[in-house]
Scaffold this motif. Sequence first.
Motif, mmCIF file in Angstrom:
data_model
loop_
_atom_site.group_PDB
_atom_site.id
_atom_site.type_symbol
_atom_site.label_atom_id
_atom_site.label_comp_id
_atom_site.label_asym_id
_atom_site.label_seq_id
_atom_site.Cartn_x
_atom_site.Cartn_y
_atom_site.Cartn_z
ATOM 1 N N PHE A 1 16.938 17.088 -28.172
ATOM 2 C CA PHE A 1 18.239 17.313 -27.598
ATOM 3 C C PHE A 1 19.002 16.611 -28.706
ATOM 4 O O PHE A 1 19.013 15.534 -29.033
ATOM 5 N N GLU B 1 24.114 18.096 -24.840
ATOM 6 C CA GLU B 1 22.875 19.283 -24.900
ATOM 7 C C GLU B 1 21.838 18.636 -23.907
ATOM 8 O O GLU B 1 21.372 19.654 -22.967
ATOM 9 N N GLY C 1 23.246 19.178 -20.322
ATOM 10 C CA GLY C 1 23.409 20.743 -19.956
ATOM 11 C C GLY C 1 21.865 21.495 -19.882
ATOM 12 O O GLY C 1 21.966 22.563 -19.034
ATOM 13 N N THR C 2 21.071 20.995 -20.270
ATOM 14 C CA THR C 2 19.849 21.665 -20.297
ATOM 15 C C THR C 2 18.439 20.687 -19.713
ATOM 16 O O THR C 2 17.481 21.595 -19.381
ATOM 17 N N ASP D 1 17.716 20.048 -16.854
ATOM 18 C CA ASP D 1 17.392 20.593 -15.538
ATOM 19 C C ASP D 1 17.079 22.093 -15.649
ATOM 20 O O ASP D 1 16.988 22.627 -14.435
ATOM 21 N N ASP D 2 17.120 22.722 -16.959
ATOM 22 C CA ASP D 2 17.201 24.148 -16.877
ATOM 23 C C ASP D 2 15.611 24.257 -16.596
ATOM 24 O O ASP D 2 14.662 23.833 -17.235
ATOM 25 N N ASN E 1 13.817 26.792 -17.133
ATOM 26 C CA ASN E 1 13.158 27.441 -18.407
ATOM 27 C C ASN E 1 13.145 26.376 -19.757
ATOM 28 O O ASN E 1 12.519 26.848 -20.744
ATOM 29 N N LEU E 2 13.343 25.224 -19.525
ATOM 30 C CA LEU E 2 13.008 24.266 -20.726
ATOM 31 C C LEU E 2 11.733 24.192 -20.745
ATOM 32 O O LEU E 2 10.898 24.073 -20.018
ATOM 33 N N PRO F 1 13.317 15.559 -16.331
ATOM 34 C CA PRO F 1 13.891 17.123 -15.989
ATOM 35 C C PRO F 1 13.290 17.248 -14.477
ATOM 36 O O PRO F 1 12.269 16.631 -13.892
#
Length: 589
Positions: free
Chosen positions: A425, A430, A433-434, A436-437, A439-440, A470
């Motif tokens: 990150f 960043e 923002g990502t 908990d995505d 698709n990470l 996550p």
Amino acid sequence: MFTLIDLFGPGIFMKEKNKNKLRSADWFSPVDPKSAFIHRSWLRNQGYPDDYFRSRPVIGICNTWSDLTPCNGHLREFAEFVKRGVLEAGGVPFEFPVTSLGEILMRPTAMLFRNLAAMDTEETIRANPLDGVVLLTGCDKTTPSTVMGACSVDLPTIVVPGGPMLNGKYKGERIGSGTFVWQLKDKIKNEGFTPEDQIEAEICSARSSGHCMTMGTASTMACMVESLGLTLPGAAAIPAVDSRKKVLAQLSGRRIVEMVREDLKLSKILTREAFENAIKINAAVGGSTNFIIHLTAIAGRIGVKLDLKDFDDLGSKIPLLVNLMPSGKFLMEDFFDAGGLPVVINEMKTHLHNDALTVNGKSIGENNKNAECYNQDVIFPIDKPLIAEAGIAVLYGNLCENGAVIKPSAATPKLMSHRGKAVVFETIEEFLGTVDDPNLDIDENSVMVLKGVGPVGYPGMPEVGNMELPEKLLKKGIKDMVRISDGRMSGTAFGTVVLHVSPESSIGGVLGLVKSGDYIVLDVPNRKLHLEVDDTELEKRKSEWVAPKPVLERGYVNLYTSTVQQSHLGADLDFLVGKSGAEVTRDAH
């Protein structure tokens, strides 16, 4: 009709020789009668009698109280107890404010302003007619900042820690302020924790005046100053609302007057031996990793050589004796009831310099030789410790040329030797923002890497190193992962978290060159942190690296980022290291 002579006595118009060589005499009894008139006359509008300016030690009470610093919200009252003690001992108390650093509210991080508060403390002490100083502290940065500032002046100084809150209790269980916060995401996602539960937990976790009652940074700092010899014995663990804390404040007021008469300055107490004691005691109580940065900065101010490696050499093999969150299950009120830090010091006597001097004029060994433990579930005996070796470990490798740190007592044992693929990150934004995505590309074997959170990069080196996991991994029941950054973490936090990577990413450190997919090896037993990228590729990446643009280019932040040292040196401003002393040769008038 009475005259001034009738009221105050003839001494007001006489030049008196300063028998006690008090520093304040340069203001109140100087050779120049005009200066004496100016310094004394305006103070008289507060109703001070003439003997306040005649051979009585003048004591400054440095108060870090603020409505914006809830951990220190009770220090206004505490100052009155200190004043009472100063007056009883024949001194003259003058309370003064300095920049108050509230960990809870300040953005981007209170650490950015630690050195500013230290400057404020130093210059206020030096500029005024003070013979000795009492530091009223509490929240994380208020302790090291005021001690740093006082060290650079080097007057007789005593610390009165504000004390922890009473134990938090939530649905019949202990709840640790700070530590519970780091469990919140998991509880919301996996345990059905409702907004109503959150409000109740908030109220239960902070139910009295005082700082965090876990062995977080505030409690660590209180233990640090007691182990350094800067407080009266037993000061660190007394709860803020306990009447014995008020007694301690009053007795500290009495003692600082005696210290002035004895000329017992900070430099006589803060010896290399005192710093070694503090490192070992910090390991025994399971203190915060923030201890390293603050103790190193204090050592730099007083002129004691202290290296990052000293923390590993002296502390990493020390047993953990104190069973407090986040490394254990109890809280500071329990620690106090069990006997507090004196018990730990007594248990540790074979490891310590027992003849190290403290502010009461006695040695640390003498002060604590009769300490008795009342609960061995809270304070373990040294021959049956909670953990055999639990001090902070210092790592080296191509990823951290100048070092990085990890707190084994708060980590997962099976992750202490780990090889994993980096998930990088570049900024805190960043990450937020990502992370908990769904698709990470991340799993429980990955190594989370956060850049740009060091002293220069953030700026101020915030407590974001213990990155939240996550959501998709929390749902799988994953509780910990290896995390690496150039930032810090709260002393209330836990996990296998590598911190303080130096040099930091934002000034060209190798951490700034890591890419997602690179493999990283963490080997705590062998003190190694290694990026598996060959030197040729690293040189290529370095040639392509572009320094991030500063967050701000004016004011204090600009001064900070252009002069701050790296974390392994204590993150002080380079021009503040050392001391200028107490002498001020020029008058204002």
